[in-house]
Structure formats: C-alpha cells, structure tokens
Design a protein around this motif. Structure first.
Motif, PDB file in Angstrom:
ATOM      1  N   TRP A  96       0.835  -1.201   0.000  1.00  0.00           N
ATOM      2  CA  TRP A  96       0.000   0.000   0.000  1.00  0.00           C
ATOM      3  C   TRP A  96       0.874   1.257   0.000  1.00  0.00           C
ATOM      4  O   TRP A  96       0.612   2.204  -0.732  1.00  0.00           O
ATOM      5  CB  TRP A  96      -0.934  -0.008   1.209  1.00  0.00           C
ATOM      6  N   PHE A  97       1.945   1.250   0.807  1.00  0.00           N
ATOM      7  CA  PHE A  97       2.878   2.378   0.839  1.00  0.00           C
ATOM      8  C   PHE A  97       3.440   2.649  -0.547  1.00  0.00           C
ATOM      9  O   PHE A  97       3.512   3.806  -0.993  1.00  0.00           O
ATOM     10  CB  PHE A  97       4.014   2.111   1.840  1.00  0.00           C
ATOM     11  N   VAL A  98       3.862   1.612  -1.239  1.00  0.00           N
ATOM     12  CA  VAL A  98       4.432   1.766  -2.580  1.00  0.00           C
ATOM     13  C   VAL A  98       3.402   2.397  -3.519  1.00  0.00           C
ATOM     14  O   VAL A  98       3.701   3.346  -4.245  1.00  0.00           O
ATOM     15  CB  VAL A  98       4.941   0.412  -3.129  1.00  0.00           C
ATOM     16  N   ALA A  99       2.187   1.890  -3.496  1.00  0.00           N
ATOM     17  CA  ALA A  99       1.137   2.450  -4.359  1.00  0.00           C
ATOM     18  C   ALA A  99       0.935   3.929  -4.061  1.00  0.00           C
ATOM     19  O   ALA A  99       0.862   4.756  -4.986  1.00  0.00           O
ATOM     20  CB  ALA A  99      -0.162   1.673  -4.179  1.00  0.00           C
ATOM     21  N   GLN A 100       0.862   4.282  -2.795  1.00  0.00           N
ATOM     22  CA  GLN A 100       0.667   5.678  -2.401  1.00  0.00           C
ATOM     23  C   GLN A 100       1.849   6.543  -2.839  1.00  0.00           C
ATOM     24  O   GLN A 100       1.671   7.648  -3.346  1.00  0.00           O
ATOM     25  CB  GLN A 100       0.479   5.793  -0.882  1.00  0.00           C
ATOM     26  N   ALA A 101       3.057   6.036  -2.637  1.00  0.00           N
ATOM     27  CA  ALA A 101       4.266   6.793  -2.962  1.00  0.00           C
ATOM     28  C   ALA A 101       4.351   7.116  -4.448  1.00  0.00           C
ATOM     29  O   ALA A 101       4.917   8.145  -4.826  1.00  0.00           O
ATOM     30  CB  ALA A 101       5.504   6.012  -2.521  1.00  0.00           C
ATOM     31  N   TYR A 102       3.785   6.257  -5.281  1.00  0.00           N
ATOM     32  CA  TYR A 102       3.824   6.486  -6.729  1.00  0.00           C
ATOM     33  C   TYR A 102       2.546   7.114  -7.258  1.00  0.00           C
ATOM     34  O   TYR A 102       2.290   7.101  -8.458  1.00  0.00           O
ATOM     35  CB  TYR A 102       4.165   5.192  -7.460  1.00  0.00           C
ATOM     36  N   GLY A 103       1.734   7.664  -6.361  1.00  0.00           N
ATOM     37  CA  GLY A 103       0.589   8.449  -6.786  1.00  0.00           C
ATOM     38  C   GLY A 103      -0.701   7.692  -7.011  1.00  0.00           C
ATOM     39  O   GLY A 103      -1.650   8.247  -7.574  1.00  0.00           O
ATOM     40  N   PHE A 104      -0.780   6.459  -6.564  1.00  0.00           N
ATOM     41  CA  PHE A 104      -1.998   5.665  -6.726  1.00  0.00           C
ATOM     42  C   PHE A 104      -2.789   5.667  -5.417  1.00  0.00           C
ATOM     43  O   PHE A 104      -2.968   4.637  -4.768  1.00  0.00           O
ATOM     44  CB  PHE A 104      -1.663   4.236  -7.173  1.00  0.00           C
ATOM     45  N   ALA A 105      -3.264   6.841  -5.044  1.00  0.00           N
ATOM     46  CA  ALA A 105      -3.975   7.021  -3.779  1.00  0.00           C
ATOM     47  C   ALA A 105      -5.238   6.178  -3.691  1.00  0.00           C
ATOM     48  O   ALA A 105      -5.655   5.792  -2.606  1.00  0.00           O
ATOM     49  CB  ALA A 105      -4.311   8.499  -3.572  1.00  0.00           C
ATOM     50  N   GLU A 106      -5.835   5.876  -4.812  1.00  0.00           N
ATOM     51  CA  GLU A 106      -7.091   5.116  -4.822  1.00  0.00           C
ATOM     52  C   GLU A 106      -6.872   3.598  -4.867  1.00  0.00           C
ATOM     53  O   GLU A 106      -7.836   2.830  -4.936  1.00  0.00           O
ATOM     54  CB  GLU A 106      -7.968   5.571  -5.995  1.00  0.00           C
ATOM     55  N   ALA A 107      -5.630   3.162  -4.798  1.00  0.00           N
ATOM     56  CA  ALA A 107      -5.342   1.725  -4.847  1.00  0.00           C
ATOM     57  C   ALA A 107      -5.958   1.006  -3.647  1.00  0.00           C
ATOM     58  O   ALA A 107      -5.924   1.501  -2.526  1.00  0.00           O
ATOM     59  CB  ALA A 107      -3.833   1.488  -4.874  1.00  0.00           C
ATOM     60  N   ASP A 108      -6.509  -0.143  -3.901  1.00  0.00           N
ATOM     61  CA  ASP A 108      -7.100  -0.987  -2.865  1.00  0.00           C
ATOM     62  C   ASP A 108      -6.060  -2.017  -2.439  1.00  0.00           C
ATOM     63  O   ASP A 108      -5.558  -2.780  -3.273  1.00  0.00           O
ATOM     64  CB  ASP A 108      -8.339  -1.681  -3.430  1.00  0.00           C
ATOM     65  N   VAL A 109      -5.740  -2.035  -1.163  1.00  0.00           N
ATOM     66  CA  VAL A 109      -4.680  -2.923  -0.683  1.00  0.00           C
ATOM     67  C   VAL A 109      -5.004  -4.386  -0.988  1.00  0.00           C
ATOM     68  O   VAL A 109      -4.104  -5.168  -1.306  1.00  0.00           O
ATOM     69  CB  VAL A 109      -4.370  -2.699   0.816  1.00  0.00           C
ATOM     70  N   GLU A 110      -6.267  -4.769  -0.907  1.00  0.00           N
ATOM     71  CA  GLU A 110      -6.622  -6.163  -1.205  1.00  0.00           C
ATOM     72  C   GLU A 110      -6.400  -6.495  -2.682  1.00  0.00           C
ATOM     73  O   GLU A 110      -6.033  -7.618  -3.013  1.00  0.00           O
ATOM     74  CB  GLU A 110      -8.061  -6.444  -0.790  1.00  0.00           C
ATOM     75  N   GLU A 111      -6.608  -5.527  -3.542  1.00  0.00           N
ATOM     76  CA  GLU A 111      -6.336  -5.742  -4.978  1.00  0.00           C
ATOM     77  C   GLU A 111      -4.835  -5.793  -5.253  1.00  0.00           C
ATOM     78  O   GLU A 111      -4.392  -6.503  -6.140  1.00  0.00           O
ATOM     79  CB  GLU A 111      -6.995  -4.650  -5.823  1.00  0.00           C
ATOM     80  N   LEU A 112      -4.083  -5.007  -4.496  1.00  0.00           N
ATOM     81  CA  LEU A 112      -2.628  -4.983  -4.692  1.00  0.00           C
ATOM     82  C   LEU A 112      -2.026  -6.360  -4.445  1.00  0.00           C
ATOM     83  O   LEU A 112      -1.040  -6.739  -5.077  1.00  0.00           O
ATOM     84  CB  LEU A 112      -1.990  -3.966  -3.752  1.00  0.00           C
ATOM     85  N   ILE A 113      -2.604  -7.123  -3.523  1.00  0.00           N
ATOM     86  CA  ILE A 113      -2.061  -8.436  -3.134  1.00  0.00           C
ATOM     87  C   ILE A 113      -3.081  -9.544  -3.354  1.00  0.00           C
ATOM     88  O   ILE A 113      -3.063 -10.564  -2.668  1.00  0.00           O
ATOM     89  CB  ILE A 113      -1.561  -8.414  -1.671  1.00  0.00           C
ATOM     90  N   ALA A 114      -3.945  -9.355  -4.325  1.00  0.00           N
ATOM     91  CA  ALA A 114      -5.083 -10.262  -4.527  1.00  0.00           C
ATOM     92  C   ALA A 114      -4.696 -11.720  -4.733  1.00  0.00           C
ATOM     93  O   ALA A 114      -5.444 -12.609  -4.322  1.00  0.00           O
ATOM     94  CB  ALA A 114      -5.935  -9.773  -5.710  1.00  0.00           C
ATOM     95  N   VAL A 115      -3.566 -11.984  -5.334  1.00  0.00           N
ATOM     96  CA  VAL A 115      -3.194 -13.376  -5.626  1.00  0.00           C
ATOM     97  C   VAL A 115      -2.388 -14.033  -4.503  1.00  0.00           C
ATOM     98  O   VAL A 115      -1.859 -15.127  -4.671  1.00  0.00           O
ATOM     99  CB  VAL A 115      -2.419 -13.498  -6.961  1.00  0.00           C
ATOM    100  N   ARG A 116      -2.340 -13.393  -3.352  1.00  0.00           N
ATOM    101  CA  ARG A 116      -1.531 -13.952  -2.244  1.00  0.00           C
ATOM    102  C   ARG A 116      -2.115 -15.278  -1.771  1.00  0.00           C
ATOM    103  O   ARG A 116      -3.318 -15.492  -1.820  1.00  0.00           O
ATOM    104  CB  ARG A 116      -1.454 -12.972  -1.085  1.00  0.00           C
ATOM    105  N   ASP A 117      -1.227 -16.144  -1.304  1.00  0.00           N
ATOM    106  CA  ASP A 117      -1.671 -17.383  -0.677  1.00  0.00           C
ATOM    107  C   ASP A 117      -1.111 -17.487   0.739  1.00  0.00           C
ATOM    108  O   ASP A 117      -0.892 -18.554   1.263  1.00  0.00           O
ATOM    109  CB  ASP A 117      -1.349 -18.612  -1.535  1.00  0.00           C
ATOM    110  N   TRP A 118      -0.852 -16.358   1.328  1.00  0.00           N
ATOM    111  CA  TRP A 118      -0.344 -16.273   2.692  1.00  0.00           C
ATOM    112  C   TRP A 118      -1.300 -15.465   3.533  1.00  0.00           C
ATOM    113  O   TRP A 118      -2.092 -14.739   3.110  1.00  0.00           O
ATOM    114  CB  TRP A 118       1.051 -15.643   2.764  1.00  0.00           C
TER     115      TRP A 118
END
Length: 118
Positions: A96-118
C-alpha cells in the motif's frame, strides 16, 4: 534467489524502512526478510521503469511481486518461520505504501495483493 542491487530513484521509497516490523522480530530471519525487501524494491523499480498509467496496470505489476512473496513462503518455512498475521499485515502495508508513494492514492490494498496465498 541471489541478492541484487536495485536502482530506485524516488527518495520517499529509498528513505522507507521496508518490512521494519519483521526485522524487529527474531521470528523472521533477516536473510529471508531481505529477500522480501528485494521483492518490494524490484516492484518499485518496475513502477519507475514501466510507469503504469492506471490501476489495472499497477495491479499487474503488484501481482508479479505478490507471486514472488508466495514463493518466498517456502524460504520462511525452511528457516522455521512463516508468513502469518504479523507478516501478512506488514507486507500488505508496504504494498500500500508503494502504491501511495507512486501516486496511486485510490489503490485498494486487497487488490494490490489479490493473488496472495499467505
């Protein structure tokens, strides 16, 4: 996985202490946490290089990084550790920090890691 030097130019990124909570907890072995930090830095490098124009393009990049964390689970287990609740939250926060730092304020943290299996 070999450690590699990653070039990241954004000072917000280079000044950030990725996975700080994992480094502070002896349950998570530093050499494995270093691999996780390298995944996040590679993600930053790809964002800087590819300059995703929208959220779907960003999510495509974070999917690759999340898959790398999925594979890293084996390294944690081999070292007597695990990507459990504390680690999951720490990793998700850094995505989420990375998304915010690069200007993607509307990024959804669950979408950022949607394919996680952890």
């Amino acid at each position: 996985m070999a450690w590699c030097r990653i070039k990241v130019s954004a000072s917000t990124i280079t000044d950030h202490a990725f996975l700080r909570g994992l480094y502070r907890d002896a349950y998570y072995p530093d050499p494995v946490v270093d691999l996780g930090k390298a995944i996040l830095l590679r993600l930053c490098e790809r964002i800087e290089t590819e300059r995703p124009a929208d959220l779907p393009a960003l999510y495509a990049l974070t999917e690759v990084a999340t898959e790398e964390f999925n594979a890293l689970q084996d390294d944690f287990e081999a070292a007597g550790s695990d990507i459990e609740t504390v680690a999951r939250e720490e990793i998700a926060e850094d995505f989420w920090f990375v998304a915010q730092a690069y200007g993607f304020a509307e990024a959804d943290v669950e979408e950022l890691i949607a394919v996680r299996d952890w």
